[in-house]
Write an enzyme that holds these catalytic residues in place. Structure first.
Site, PDB file in Angstrom:
ATOM      1  CG  ASN A 113      -2.162   0.716   1.076  1.00 34.54           C
ATOM      2  OD1 ASN A 113      -2.509   1.054  -0.049  1.00 34.54           O
ATOM      3  ND2 ASN A 113      -2.861   0.982   2.153  1.00 34.54           N
ATOM      4  CE  LYS A 165      17.648 -16.232 -26.742  1.00 38.20           C
ATOM      5  NZ  LYS A 165      16.730 -15.424 -25.951  1.00 38.20           N
ATOM      6  CD  GLU A 194      12.184 -14.334 -21.187  1.00 41.18           C
ATOM      7  OE1 GLU A 194      12.421 -13.226 -21.669  1.00 41.18           O
ATOM      8  OE2 GLU A 194      12.997 -15.290 -21.234  1.00 41.18           O
ATOM      9  CG  HIS A 284      13.161 -15.965 -17.002  1.00 40.03           C
ATOM     10  ND1 HIS A 284      12.672 -14.680 -17.063  1.00 40.03           N
ATOM     11  CD2 HIS A 284      14.220 -15.999 -17.843  1.00 40.03           C
ATOM     12  CE1 HIS A 284      13.408 -13.979 -17.924  1.00 40.03           C
ATOM     13  NE2 HIS A 284      14.356 -14.754 -18.402  1.00 40.03           N
ATOM     14  CG  HIS A 317      17.439 -16.116 -15.490  1.00 39.61           C
ATOM     15  ND1 HIS A 317      17.991 -16.091 -16.738  1.00 39.61           N
ATOM     16  CD2 HIS A 317      16.733 -17.267 -15.420  1.00 39.61           C
ATOM     17  CE1 HIS A 317      17.621 -17.182 -17.400  1.00 39.61           C
ATOM     18  NE2 HIS A 317      16.853 -17.910 -16.616  1.00 39.61           N
ATOM     19  CB  SER A 369      21.082 -15.967 -18.731  1.00 43.09           C
ATOM     20  OG  SER A 369      20.340 -15.948 -19.911  1.00 43.09           O
TER      21      SER A 369
END
Length: 465
Positions: A113, A165, A194, A284, A317, A369
């Site tokens: 808060n 990738k 991720e 991650h 990570h 990474s």
């Protein structure tokens, strides 16, 4: 004494410089930037009040409880060197304010808060001291560093990983092929990105099957235990658990979760499942920079790291110090120690505001990474030591000869650095030479050295003391 209505200054109740902190208190260090004209004591007391029992006015029901027992207290204020308008406010919270074993509740109370509070221009939670009594209500990481090494049968060196990738767009079969090539070449782990969850071009179940096939094939050919971080993150907790259960049925060693976007409640549930079912859990930190990157507002990553160790995860990570993502060396090493060690001394030069005793809570492996490649290997080996995971995404898949040679190059570079270190050589000084020597008998490494010889990401780190 009659009940006296009205607004009173927070500092009359919540600023207590004579307070002796208890071993059971949760202690917080806030970096406070008050609005002009608000004195530090009032701002610090306001933070303590609004994150514990206080509200903006005296209420009748205050008389029905014991504020002295339950209120947060601002017990110390110190200036920040070089920042006129900022100071560090130390707040102690009684343990009774928090539900046992709930990181969610801890954060809702402490930071839920108070960050929107008008009297403050900015507020950052720099560190938390978690008392032993509270630590013991958490299961923590599903397995921890030693159990992971025993499961994988890998000792005396950092572990090697690679994020597949392009992160989005591959079909499940092609994705599995890339996984196989990397593991076959010598990596210990490959990783879902991720944001790979279950998209139209690759549904989760297909990916899980092809990745499991890839890792069993690589395992059979290399005689080493292999893993692929299967991302179980999903839109609902039920769906997340369904994915984790399927991973267990496939017999794979490790699953993955995005703990900040997925949330602490989901993360803790998954961590409990992983311990009960022998799965390692890779974490991650997607979204962390939204929370931790501003110097004067938000939550420092060392707090998010402590929270993860309590909620549960075997890897997280944690920046690279040398690659494309944020992380200043001393500060990064500070929270890396908070992840791995049982006991960490207060050390302001590394950003550690409190001595933290984790007692027997298992440790978490830090994962380096982001924008790293073979030339970084000596520095990474020296900075992170053996208990870490070094993850090269583009630094593996960007190899001119393909994925498997990229993996070979990284493994050769790592083994060369570990051997050199064990022989007593200075990795910081002789790093380039060590890599060059190794590349003479590894054509894959030589090709990698050629490609990455000049790439650097040179910017000043934001996260300085």
């Amino acid at each position: 004494v009659g009940f006296k209505a009205g607004v009173k200054e927070y500092k009359l109740t919540y600023y207590t410089p004579t307070y002796e902190t208890k071993d059971t208190d949760i202690l917080a260090a806030f970096r406070v930037t008050p609005q002009p004209g608000v004195p530090p004591e009032e701002a610090g007391a306001a933070v303590a009040a609004e994150s514990s029992t206080g509200t903006w006015i005296t209420v009748w029901t205050d008389g029905l409880t014991s504020l002295d027992r339950y209120k947060g207290r601002c017990y110390h204020i110190e200036p920040v060197a070089g920042e006129e308008s900022q100071f560090i406010a130390y707040v102690a919270y009684p343990l009774d304010l928090f539900e046992e074993g709930s990181v969610t509740n801890m954060f809702t109370s402490i930071v839920g808060n108070v960050f929107g509070f008008k009297a403050l221009r900015a507020l950052r939670l720099e560190d938390l001291r978690i008392p032993v009594a509270y630590v013991k209500t958490f299961q923590g990481p599903p397995h921890g560093i030693q159990v992971e090494r025993d499961k994988l049968n890998k000792y005396g060196r950092p572990l090697l990983g690679c994020t597949i990738k392009p992160k989005l767009g591959l079909s499940a079969k092609n994705y599995g092929r890339a996984v196989y090539e990397c593991l076959r070449g010598g990596l210990d782990f490959t990783k879902d990105d991720e944001n790979v969850n279950s998209q139209p071009f690759m549904r989760w179940r297909d990916r899980f099957l092809f990745c499991a096939e890839a890792l069993y094939k690589a395992q059979a050919e290399t005689g080493e235990i292999k893993g692929h971080y299967l991302n179980a993150t999903a839109g609902t907790c039920e769906e997340m658990m369904k994915r984790a259960i399927f991973a267990r049925e496939l017999g794979v060693p490790i699953v993955m979760h995005d703990y900040l976007t997925g949330g602490f409640t989901a993360n803790t549930s998954l961590a409990h499942y992983c311990r009960d079912n022998g799965l390692l859990l890779h974490i991650h930190r997607a979204m962390h920079a939204v929370i931790d990157r501003q110097k004067n507002h938000g939550i420092h990553f060392r707090v998010l790291a402590k929270a993860l160790r309590m909620s549960g995860g075997d890897h997280i990570h944690s920046g690279t110090v040398v690659g494309k993502l944020e992380g200043e060396r001393e500060i990064t090493l500070g929270f890396v120690d908070l992840l791995r060690d049982d006991f960490v001394e207060k050390d302001r030069s590394r950003g550690i505001y409190f001595t933290q005793d984790w007692v027997s809570l298992p440790g978490v492996l830090p994962v380096a990474s982001g924008g790293i490649h073979v030339w970084h290997m000596p520095a990474l080996t020296e900075i992170f030591g053996d208990d870490s995971v070094l993850q090269f995404g583009g630094g593996t898949l960007g190899h001119p000869w393909g994925n498997a040679p990229g993996a070979v190059a990284n493994r050769v570079a790592l083994e060369a650095c570990v051997q050199a270190r064990n022989e007593g050589r200075d990795l910081a000084r002789e790093g380039n030479e060590i890599i060059r020597e190794a590349s003479k008998w590894s054509p894959e490494l030589a090709a990698a050295c050629e490609v990455w010889k000049e790439i650097k990401f040179e910017f000043e780190a934001m996260d300085t003391l």
